[in-house]
Scaffold this active site. Structure first.
Site, short mmCIF file in Angstrom:
data_model
loop_
_atom_site.label_atom_id
_atom_site.label_comp_id
_atom_site.label_asym_id
_atom_site.label_seq_id
_atom_site.Cartn_x
_atom_site.Cartn_y
_atom_site.Cartn_z
CG ASP B 5 -1.72 1.20 1.47
OD1 ASP B 5 -1.80 2.02 0.54
OD2 ASP B 5 -2.28 1.34 2.58
CG ASN B 8 0.64 11.30 -0.75
OD1 ASN B 8 0.88 11.40 -1.94
ND2 ASN B 8 -0.60 11.27 -0.26
CB ALA B 11 5.88 1.69 0.20
N GLY B 72 -9.68 8.31 -4.30
CA GLY B 72 -8.34 7.70 -4.29
C GLY B 72 -8.43 6.20 -4.05
CG ASP B 74 -5.67 6.33 -0.43
OD1 ASP B 74 -6.49 6.69 -1.32
OD2 ASP B 74 -5.08 7.16 0.29
NE ARG B 75 -11.34 9.35 0.56
CZ ARG B 75 -11.93 10.49 0.19
NH1 ARG B 75 -11.28 11.35 -0.59
NH2 ARG B 75 -13.14 10.76 0.59
CG ASP B 89 -5.84 5.33 5.52
OD1 ASP B 89 -4.93 5.42 6.37
OD2 ASP B 89 -5.69 4.77 4.42
CB SER B 92 0.53 12.01 4.59
OG SER B 92 1.48 10.99 4.47
#
Lengths: 209, 209
Positions: B5, B8, B11, B72, B74-75, B89, B92
């Site tokens: 995953d 920004n 990882a 995004g 990730d979302r 989540d 950053s």
């Protein structure tokens, strides 16, 4: 008589009922020929302010009833004229203070709107976005530009609403008018701090002549 | 099989049930010898990811029911495994998404905690302060260090509480565990995104072999 409220970004003046503004850099070169009654939260400027006797610091004369340690003079001045209410000074930072029966109950600090936009930009280029001033903060965002504007505005509004209850919310500072639009029981008063400074000078006439 | 995953800043990897982390800079030099199924929100890394056939992008295979434009990955991955709940989540950035009957209702984005601290620091040296992780956010702050910590945490908590209602709140990301402590109905799940990635791979076995 000139009144001056010096912040982290700008110095704001009141002279003959008119407000004007100077950047902090411009202010460093400003040498008044008449008395300037000031408050200042910018530590870098005190050496300069002490070097010219026309600058008169009002900070030592302000008094409010609080147990808050180290309350900034801008916040003290904002609260000084308010018996009951929530005072929101929305500039580089957004300060929120609560007054009840002339007693300061505490307060908190948020980054200002431009500072928040910079914070998003610093996280990812995808979040380098302007604020959507028309956003409906009663609906969940359905695109990223709204997700950022909502993220800035909704938490400010919802917390203020909860803390204010039936109290009036007084907005001042550069973003005060913009923020006040999201509230029903809001008073927008660009003169709030100047009014307090004037009130103080009137109250302490014998000292501050 | 390795899952990855990419955000920004870091990882995050899952291999043999163990989570590990690499900075984005370290990741640029990482050349896996085995398959790495990944999602990535960091646009700067896609050229690198495309240059090594061991990197397999899961983004095209994820599907959720939403009208949100440009959500995004990730979302999307965070929401993919949740039927009803609020997904937070906290990395950053802090992303918040609401799922109801497997439909994504929308969501918003806040700067992450370290990004907020940097924003305060950028406003004034007086606001260069650490977060007070022990703060009681049910009391109004009475000193500046608390005024900043309250300013970061209270708006996040109060908005989440209001939006969540009776739904469970799922926290993931680097600050997920810390934030979850301010909630009653919270689930802290560092594996949330990896669980979604695994579920997707199982569901699309014939394609992702």
């Amino acid at each position: 008589m000139i009144l001056c409220d010096i912040g982290n970004t700008n110095a704001t003046f009141l002279k003959d009922g008119k407000i004007s503004r100077m950047s902090v850099d411009e202010f460093r070169r400003y040498e008044p020929k008449e008395r300037v009654y000031f408050i200042c939260v910018n530590d870098d400027l005190f050496a300069k302010l002490k070097s010219n006797p026309n600058f008169i610091d009002l900070e030592p004369y302000f008094e409010i009833d609080t147990i808050y340690q180290g309350l900034g003079i801008d916040r003290i001045a904002g609260c000084y004229g308010i018996t009951d209410g929530v005072i929101v000074d929305a500039g580089s930072a957004i300060t929120v203070d609560i007054m009840s029966n002339s007693i300061h109950l505490g307060g908190y600090i948020l980054p200002g709107i431009s500072s928040m936009l910079k914070a998003y930009e610093g996280i990812s280029p995808r979040l380098k976005l302007p604020i959507n001033s028309q956003i409906d903060i009663d609906a969940l965002p359905q695109k990223t530009v709204d997700a950022v504007s909502y993220g800035i505005l909704k938490p400010i509004v919802i917390l203020l609403e909860k803390l204010a209850g039936n109290k009036k919310v007084y907005f001042t500072g550069g973003d005060g008018e913009f923020l006040s639009k999201f509230f029903k029981n809001a008073v927008c008063d660009k003169m709030l701090v100047f009014r307090s400074m004037q009130k103080l000078i009137n109250n302490k006439k014998e000292i501050l002549k």
